[in-house]
Write a protein that holds these residues in place. Sequence first.
Motif, PDB file in Angstrom:
ATOM      1  N   PRO A  55       0.794  -1.237   0.000  1.00 26.47           N
ATOM      2  CA  PRO A  55       0.000   0.000   0.000  1.00 26.47           C
ATOM      3  C   PRO A  55       0.824   1.283   0.000  1.00 26.47           C
ATOM      4  N   LEU A  56       0.236   2.275  -0.641  1.00 24.19           N
ATOM      5  CA  LEU A  56       0.783   3.623  -0.598  1.00 24.19           C
ATOM      6  C   LEU A  56       0.475   4.203   0.783  1.00 24.19           C
ATOM      7  N   MET A  57       1.298   5.138   1.221  1.00 20.83           N
ATOM      8  CA  MET A  57       1.120   5.649   2.577  1.00 20.83           C
ATOM      9  C   MET A  57       0.897   7.154   2.638  1.00 20.83           C
ATOM     10  N   GLY A  58       0.932   7.819   1.495  1.00 21.27           N
ATOM     11  CA  GLY A  58       0.767   9.266   1.468  1.00 21.27           C
ATOM     12  C   GLY A  58      -0.507   9.669   0.767  1.00 21.27           C
ATOM     13  N   ILE A  59      -0.468  10.857   0.161  1.00 19.94           N
ATOM     14  CA  ILE A  59      -1.671  11.417  -0.466  1.00 19.94           C
ATOM     15  C   ILE A  59      -2.140  10.641  -1.703  1.00 19.94           C
ATOM     16  N   LYS A  60      -1.258   9.893  -2.326  1.00 19.50           N
ATOM     17  CA  LYS A  60      -1.658   9.114  -3.513  1.00 19.50           C
ATOM     18  C   LYS A  60      -2.538   7.924  -3.144  1.00 19.50           C
ATOM     19  N   LYS A  61      -2.553   7.573  -1.864  1.00 18.74           N
ATOM     20  CA  LYS A  61      -3.381   6.447  -1.416  1.00 18.74           C
ATOM     21  C   LYS A  61      -4.853   6.705  -1.751  1.00 18.74           C
ATOM     22  N   ASP A  62      -5.344   7.913  -1.509  1.00 17.71           N
ATOM     23  CA  ASP A  62      -6.743   8.242  -1.808  1.00 17.71           C
ATOM     24  C   ASP A  62      -7.030   8.136  -3.296  1.00 17.71           C
ATOM     25  N   ASP A  63      -6.099   8.635  -4.125  1.00 18.17           N
ATOM     26  CA  ASP A  63      -6.275   8.518  -5.579  1.00 18.17           C
ATOM     27  C   ASP A  63      -6.316   7.056  -6.000  1.00 18.17           C
ATOM     28  N   PHE A  64      -5.453   6.234  -5.401  1.00 16.20           N
ATOM     29  CA  PHE A  64      -5.438   4.810  -5.752  1.00 16.20           C
ATOM     30  C   PHE A  64      -6.770   4.140  -5.411  1.00 16.20           C
ATOM     31  N   VAL A  65      -7.318   4.439  -4.242  1.00 19.17           N
ATOM     32  CA  VAL A  65      -8.593   3.827  -3.828  1.00 19.17           C
ATOM     33  C   VAL A  65      -9.690   4.163  -4.842  1.00 19.17           C
ATOM     34  N   LYS A  66      -9.749   5.405  -5.280  1.00 17.39           N
ATOM     35  CA  LYS A  66     -10.753   5.823  -6.277  1.00 17.39           C
ATOM     36  C   LYS A  66     -10.462   5.196  -7.635  1.00 17.39           C
ATOM     37  N   PHE A  67      -9.181   5.182  -8.013  1.00 15.60           N
ATOM     38  CA  PHE A  67      -8.749   4.581  -9.279  1.00 15.60           C
ATOM     39  C   PHE A  67      -9.127   3.100  -9.309  1.00 15.60           C
ATOM     40  N   LYS A  68      -8.882   2.414  -8.224  1.00 15.91           N
ATOM     41  CA  LYS A  68      -9.211   0.985  -8.122  1.00 15.91           C
ATOM     42  C   LYS A  68     -10.707   0.774  -8.341  1.00 15.91           C
ATOM     43  N   GLU A  69     -11.538   1.583  -7.685  1.00 19.27           N
ATOM     44  CA  GLU A  69     -12.995   1.447  -7.836  1.00 19.27           C
ATOM     45  C   GLU A  69     -13.410   1.672  -9.291  1.00 19.27           C
ATOM     46  N   ILE A  70     -12.854   2.708  -9.912  1.00 20.27           N
ATOM     47  CA  ILE A  70     -13.146   3.000 -11.319  1.00 20.27           C
ATOM     48  C   ILE A  70     -12.750   1.827 -12.209  1.00 20.27           C
ATOM     49  N   CYS A  71     -11.527   1.360 -12.043  1.00 18.00           N
ATOM     50  CA  CYS A  71     -11.007   0.293 -12.920  1.00 18.00           C
ATOM     51  C   CYS A  71     -11.770  -1.014 -12.748  1.00 18.00           C
ATOM     52  N   LEU A  72     -12.131  -1.354 -11.524  1.00 16.35           N
ATOM     53  CA  LEU A  72     -12.878  -2.590 -11.319  1.00 16.35           C
ATOM     54  C   LEU A  72     -14.286  -2.487 -11.911  1.00 16.35           C
ATOM     55  N   MET A  73     -14.883  -1.298 -11.854  1.00 18.19           N
ATOM     56  CA  MET A  73     -16.186  -1.111 -12.507  1.00 18.19           C
ATOM     57  C   MET A  73     -16.060  -1.296 -14.018  1.00 18.19           C
ATOM     58  N   ILE A  74     -15.006  -0.733 -14.594  1.00 18.96           N
ATOM     59  CA  ILE A  74     -14.782  -0.873 -16.046  1.00 18.96           C
ATOM     60  C   ILE A  74     -14.508  -2.334 -16.392  1.00 18.96           C
ATOM     61  N   TYR A  75     -13.652  -2.974 -15.610  1.00 18.00           N
ATOM     62  CA  TYR A  75     -13.282  -4.364 -15.857  1.00 18.00           C
ATOM     63  C   TYR A  75     -14.510  -5.274 -15.843  1.00 18.00           C
ATOM     64  N   GLN A  76     -15.511  -4.923 -15.035  1.00 19.62           N
ATOM     65  CA  GLN A  76     -16.738  -5.717 -14.928  1.00 19.62           C
ATOM     66  C   GLN A  76     -17.858  -5.162 -15.831  1.00 19.62           C
TER      67      GLN A  76
END
Length: 151
Positions: free
Chosen positions: A92-113
């Motif tokens: 896991p990321l530990m700084g401010i990019k962590k929030d972007d990753f969480v949102k990015f992950k949600e977006i990508c998994l929605m697209i993937y499905q």
Amino acid sequence: MDFNSFISGFVEGEGCFCTSFNRRAKMKTGVEIRPSFSISQNKRNLPLFKLIHEHFGCGGIRFSKKDQSFKYEIRSIKEIAKVIIPFFDKNPLMGIKKDDFVKFKEICLMIYQNEHLNPGNLNKIIDLAYSMNYSGKRKYKKEELLKHVAR
């Protein structure tokens, strides 16, 4: 330090989880979604990019003459879902990019499905994407895309 921890720290400083959009009349929703994971660095760091590319086993490296830098980038939704998301879940990321990753992950998994083909889900993806990367440039204003989806 292990290489996975190094990559996570490096991405925290030099990486980007981004979702861009294009209007495409031929698409069912009228909007094309383009998620990407990238890392940019001065051209002197090419050997490191080659190691990271080899480590992930996907994506590509390209050179930008404009700012004399290399960019390692992954745009394939399958590679993002199968390689990048699990990597950052385990490292896991530990700084401010962590929030972007969480949102990015949600977006990508929605697209993937294929959930992005539903206009309601597409609106959610647009909302999430526009809440990331505050300093990034956008081709379209959020309201413009949302209006286009509503048609």
